[in-house]
Motif scaffolding. Sequence first.
Motif, short mmCIF file in Angstrom:
data_model
loop_
_atom_site.label_atom_id
_atom_site.label_comp_id
_atom_site.label_asym_id
_atom_site.label_seq_id
_atom_site.Cartn_x
_atom_site.Cartn_y
_atom_site.Cartn_z
N VAL A 173 39.15 50.89 45.96
CA VAL A 173 38.49 51.71 46.99
C VAL A 173 39.58 52.57 47.61
N ARG A 174 39.31 53.85 47.69
CA ARG A 174 40.26 54.78 48.29
C ARG A 174 40.48 54.41 49.76
N GLU A 175 41.69 54.62 50.23
CA GLU A 175 42.01 54.34 51.62
C GLU A 175 41.12 55.19 52.52
N GLY A 176 40.51 54.55 53.49
CA GLY A 176 39.63 55.25 54.41
C GLY A 176 38.17 55.27 53.97
N ALA A 177 37.89 54.83 52.75
CA ALA A 177 36.50 54.80 52.27
C ALA A 177 35.86 53.48 52.67
N ASN A 178 34.55 53.45 52.69
CA ASN A 178 33.79 52.27 53.08
C ASN A 178 33.85 51.22 51.96
N HIS A 179 34.29 50.01 52.28
CA HIS A 179 34.39 48.95 51.27
C HIS A 179 33.01 48.46 50.81
N TYR A 180 31.97 48.77 51.58
CA TYR A 180 30.62 48.39 51.18
C TYR A 180 30.19 49.15 49.92
N GLU A 181 30.76 50.35 49.71
CA GLU A 181 30.46 51.11 48.50
C GLU A 181 30.89 50.34 47.26
N LEU A 182 32.01 49.66 47.35
CA LEU A 182 32.51 48.86 46.23
C LEU A 182 31.54 47.71 45.92
N LYS A 183 31.01 47.11 46.96
CA LYS A 183 30.06 46.02 46.77
C LYS A 183 28.78 46.53 46.11
N LYS A 184 28.33 47.71 46.52
CA LYS A 184 27.14 48.30 45.92
C LYS A 184 27.38 48.64 44.45
N LEU A 185 28.59 49.10 44.12
CA LEU A 185 28.94 49.36 42.72
C LEU A 185 28.89 48.07 41.91
N ARG A 186 29.48 47.00 42.44
CA ARG A 186 29.53 45.72 41.75
C ARG A 186 28.13 45.19 41.46
N ARG A 187 27.23 45.34 42.43
CA ARG A 187 25.86 44.84 42.27
C ARG A 187 25.02 45.72 41.35
N GLY A 188 25.49 46.92 41.07
CA GLY A 188 24.71 47.82 40.22
C GLY A 188 23.70 48.63 41.00
N ASP A 189 23.91 48.82 42.30
CA ASP A 189 22.98 49.62 43.12
C ASP A 189 23.00 51.09 42.75
N TYR A 190 24.13 51.55 42.21
CA TYR A 190 24.25 52.94 41.79
C TYR A 190 24.13 53.02 40.27
N PRO A 191 23.02 53.54 39.76
CA PRO A 191 22.95 53.71 38.30
C PRO A 191 23.76 54.93 37.89
N PRO A 192 24.59 54.82 36.85
CA PRO A 192 25.39 55.98 36.43
C PRO A 192 24.52 57.06 35.81
N GLU A 193 24.82 58.30 36.15
CA GLU A 193 24.08 59.43 35.60
C GLU A 193 24.79 60.07 34.42
N LEU A 194 26.10 59.94 34.35
CA LEU A 194 26.88 60.45 33.23
C LEU A 194 27.69 59.31 32.63
N PHE A 195 27.86 59.34 31.31
CA PHE A 195 28.62 58.32 30.59
C PHE A 195 29.71 59.00 29.79
#
Length: 180
Positions: A75-97
């Motif tokens: 996680v970039r310094e200053g960014a919300n650590h909750y975003e990392l948790k959402k990534l881990r859980r798969g809350d963000y589906p990737p649009e590009l591969f």
Amino acid sequence: MKKKKTLNEEDISLFRTSVVGTRRIAQDKVLHSPKRKKISQMAPERLMQEQVDASYYFSDEFQPNLDMEGPTRYVREGANHYELKKLRRGDYPPELFLDLHGLTQLQAKQEIGALIAACRRENVYCACVMHGHGKHILKQQTPLWLAQHPDIIAFHQAPKEWGGNAALLILVEQDEFIQR
């Protein structure tokens, strides 16, 4: 096959009297141009220059301080650590591969740079980088490169449905007025 319900004579005559004096409308087809340009419509020279410019941020000498215990994450310094948790859980589906299998390190850097530039251009917030297992060269280098790029907010090892430990989900910073 069932027979369609037919109208009786009274309903048919009522319809015909209600539409007296009307005419058939001629169908004229109107094609609307797309609002966004597709990547393939860009000049090949511009795409190559975009790849080179975007890979400018990646250095093989710089070693960011990444936590090597557990899954690959950042996680970039200053960014919300909750975003990392959402990534881990798969809350963000990737649009590009992006599949890096079979590429050299130089090619992989250029392709990652082009992916980040495409994400910014197309307003894509989450993308997936599949580095594979192989000889672990790209698997080790990809997180180090991504951590150096200023447009990367966070990345985490992908959930199983998007590649597991052979892929990374990345969050790419968008302009303020476009961000979700």
